[in-house]
Design an enzyme around this catalytic site. Structure first.
Site, PDB file in Angstrom:
ATOM      1  N   TYR A 111     -22.514   8.267 -14.864  1.00 53.91           N
ATOM      2  CA  TYR A 111     -21.351   7.756 -15.607  1.00 53.91           C
ATOM      3  C   TYR A 111     -21.604   7.851 -17.111  1.00 53.91           C
ATOM      4  O   TYR A 111     -20.719   8.207 -17.882  1.00 53.91           O
ATOM      5  CB  TYR A 111     -21.054   6.296 -15.228  1.00 53.91           C
ATOM      6  N   ASP A 153      -7.514  24.071 -35.159  1.00 49.90           N
ATOM      7  CA  ASP A 153      -7.286  24.191 -33.718  1.00 49.90           C
ATOM      8  C   ASP A 153      -8.135  25.379 -33.282  1.00 49.90           C
ATOM      9  O   ASP A 153      -7.784  26.533 -33.493  1.00 49.90           O
ATOM     10  CB  ASP A 153      -5.803  24.416 -33.414  1.00 49.90           C
ATOM     11  N   LYS A 202      -9.413  28.101 -22.880  1.00 49.53           N
ATOM     12  CA  LYS A 202      -9.098  29.461 -23.346  1.00 49.53           C
ATOM     13  C   LYS A 202     -10.415  30.181 -23.689  1.00 49.53           C
ATOM     14  O   LYS A 202     -11.092  30.684 -22.800  1.00 49.53           O
ATOM     15  CB  LYS A 202      -8.163  29.406 -24.551  1.00 49.53           C
ATOM     16  N   PHE A 228      10.049  22.886 -21.960  1.00 47.31           N
ATOM     17  CA  PHE A 228       9.838  24.199 -21.349  1.00 47.31           C
ATOM     18  C   PHE A 228       9.095  24.117 -20.017  1.00 47.31           C
ATOM     19  O   PHE A 228       9.250  24.978 -19.158  1.00 47.31           O
ATOM     20  CB  PHE A 228       9.075  25.133 -22.311  1.00 47.31           C
ATOM     21  N   PHE A 242       2.484  24.327 -32.813  1.00 48.40           N
ATOM     22  CA  PHE A 242       2.226  24.537 -31.400  1.00 48.40           C
ATOM     23  C   PHE A 242       2.803  23.333 -30.658  1.00 48.40           C
ATOM     24  O   PHE A 242       2.757  22.210 -31.151  1.00 48.40           O
ATOM     25  CB  PHE A 242       0.734  24.723 -31.069  1.00 48.40           C
ATOM     26  N   THR A 243       3.321  23.585 -29.457  1.00 49.02           N
ATOM     27  CA  THR A 243       4.108  22.575 -28.725  1.00 49.02           C
ATOM     28  C   THR A 243       3.407  21.211 -28.630  1.00 49.02           C
ATOM     29  O   THR A 243       3.935  20.206 -29.121  1.00 49.02           O
ATOM     30  CB  THR A 243       4.411  23.113 -27.310  1.00 49.02           C
ATOM     31  N   ARG A 300       8.609  31.782 -24.859  1.00 51.21           N
ATOM     32  CA  ARG A 300       8.138  31.197 -26.114  1.00 51.21           C
ATOM     33  C   ARG A 300       9.238  31.397 -27.143  1.00 51.21           C
ATOM     34  O   ARG A 300       9.155  32.183 -28.062  1.00 51.21           O
ATOM     35  CB  ARG A 300       6.830  31.849 -26.601  1.00 51.21           C
TER      36      ARG A 300
END
Ligand code: PM9
Length: 461
Positions: free
Chosen positions: A76, A219, A262, A453, A128-129, A386
């Site tokens: 943990y 980011d 990614k 979306f 970005f969303t 997009r």
């Protein structure tokens, strides 16, 4: 005997395990698409042939990463995999402190809640969303300060992710530096078509922000892909290693949010990495409320191990050449048959220009949503809208945002598809293009409140 004309590159890996795909008929696809309300996010994955929805969490892990799962320390607190990941982040990104999160938006949530106050402005190189939503939920307003070229699909600027320094400076002069908690810099810029930011631009933004006392957060979701573009395109970087370039990029920022799904070749995971101890302390306080203990942040020990190994694999130039080379391969094919898409070819995806593809559709007939639906019907290939659907609504006026770019993203997961899949994809796009004049638009019949979306539903006009 005729000679072969060129030397090709091939992937720096071979395939050990395969996942079988289901072939579908046009009738199957029509039924599946109607059931999904013409939204590719609502399709069942088993009804998809080639899945180009996203490169997020869809990458193939290496045998070494799979082996890493077995050394997951599922304690943990204080898992050894946390310390391994921390060491790799310090080495390759250069940040001091690590807060793991379940994925990128977990890190965005924590950072936004800590730094943004009601009425603040957050300039960035295109929205970005999830990033913008978390900034708004924290009381801030996102301000787009990307260069104008980024909004033009045909403009060939090599660094369309650059920040327009004049736009940034005039915002600072207008609202004052105190109202700007940080500049949000993405590398590469997803919504602009996977376009990179240059090192020179990052350096200039850093210099402007240092003078004004404004922080910069990166980011870093696809920052390694950005580093590769810098190496290929920016003077003075050809002989530098990807690792050196990445570290230099990060050195101009105060920390980063990361969706590790990614660049880092894993199926789940993210983190917030920081240089400032005070922000780190607050982030550690928050992570235990929203994600999990500060040494796992919503992840299993094995997930952190796979990510630590993924960092080492993704920073290799051979890997990146093949990854970006595959996207380029599809792009060159589409270029040769005059399909309209965002140029230069981006890092993680081809972004079809739906406005040019379906010029007879108005923006409120959802050309990109329509094109994604048609491509699925034609071939079983899944892509992502997009455009206006992704852009959502302006919180203050309630009206849609009307983005200049109305795009369909063919996103390539890393190490997943072969060149034959790429050929099939280009041929399917060509087939839809040949029938484009007969394609009718869509009407939105269900609109969720946040990130519409993902779950919106449509019917044919
Ligand atoms: N990007 C993508 O498909 C996942 C689904 S769309 C919301 O491109 C950037 C640049 C991203 C990103 C996710 C996130 C959020 C942050 N920044 O999905 O929460 O491309 O891990 O990351 C998607 P998570």
């Amino acid at each position: 005997m005729e000679k072969l004309k060129k030397r090709s590159w091939a992937e720096p890996f071979k395939i050990k395990t395969v996942e079988l795909l289901k072939m579908t008929s046009p009738e199957d696809r029509k039924k599946a698409l109607e059931e999904a309300g013409y939204n590719t996010f609502l399709l069942k994955s088993e009804d998809v042939y080639i899945d180009l929805l996203t490169d997020s969490g869809t990458n193939a892990m290496s045998d070494v990463q799979w082996a890493g799962l077995m050394v997951g320390d599922e304690a943990y607190a204080g898992s050894k995999n946390y310390y391994h990941l921390e060491e790799k982040i310090q080495k390759y990104y250069g940040y001091k402190y690590l807060v793991p999160t379940h994925q990128g938006r977990g890190a965005e949530h924590i950072l936004s809640q800590i730094l943004i106050k009601q009425g603040d402005y957050i300039p960035g190189n295109m929205y970005f969303t999830t990033t913008r939503l978390h900034q708004e939920l924290a009381g801030g307003k996102f301000m787009d300060v990307i260069i104008d070229e980024a909004h033009d699909p045909e403009n060939l600027h090599p660094f369309k992710g650059n920040i327009d320094l004049q736009k940034l400076e005039s915002l600072v002069n207008k609202v004052g530096a105190k109202k700007i908690p940080y500049v949000s810099v993405a590398a590469t810029v997803n919504m602009a078509g996977g376009q990179p930011i240059s090192m020179e631009n990052l350096r200039q933004v850093h210099s402007l922000c240092s003078k004004q006392g404004i922080k910069i957060f990166l980011d870093a979701t696809r920052a390694m892909e950005n580093a590769y573009f810098i190496k290929m395109r920016e003077q003075g970087y050809q002989n530098k290693s990807m690792a050196d370039i990445l570290r230099e990029m990060c050195s101009y920022t105060n920390g980063c949010t990361m969706s590790a799904k990614k660049d880092l070749l894993v199926n789940i995971g993210g983190f917030l990495a920081l240089n400032d101890y005070e922000i780190f302390e607050e982030a550690r306080n928050m992570v235990v409320v929203y994600e999990g203990l500060h040494t796992y942040g919503g992840l299993a020990g094995r997930d952190m191990e796979a990510m630590a190994i993924g960092i080492e694999e993704a920073i290799q130039e051979d890997h990146m050449r093949a990854r970006i080379g595959q996207v380029e391969y599809v792009g060159e094919k589409l270029k040769s048959i005059d399909i309209p898409f965002v140029q230069p070819i981006g890092g993680h995806a081809i972004f079809l220009d739906a406005k040019k593809f379906l010029p007879h559709l108005k923006q409120l007939e959802f050309p990109a949503q329509t094109l994604a639906a048609e491509l699925y019907l034609e071939s079983g290939i899944r892509s992502m809208e997009r455009g206006i659907v992704s852009a959502g609504r302006n919180k203050e006026t309630g009206d849609h945002y009307y983005p200049k770019l109305e795009l369909v993203r063919l996103t390539f997961p890393r190490r997943v598809y072969t060149q034959a899949h790429c050929d099939v994809t280009a041929e399917a796009v060509e087939a839809v293009y040949e029938n484009r004049n007969s394609i009718k638009g869509l009407e939105m019949i269900y609109e969720p409140k946040y990130l519409r979306f993902f779950q919106a539903r449509f019917k044919r006009l």
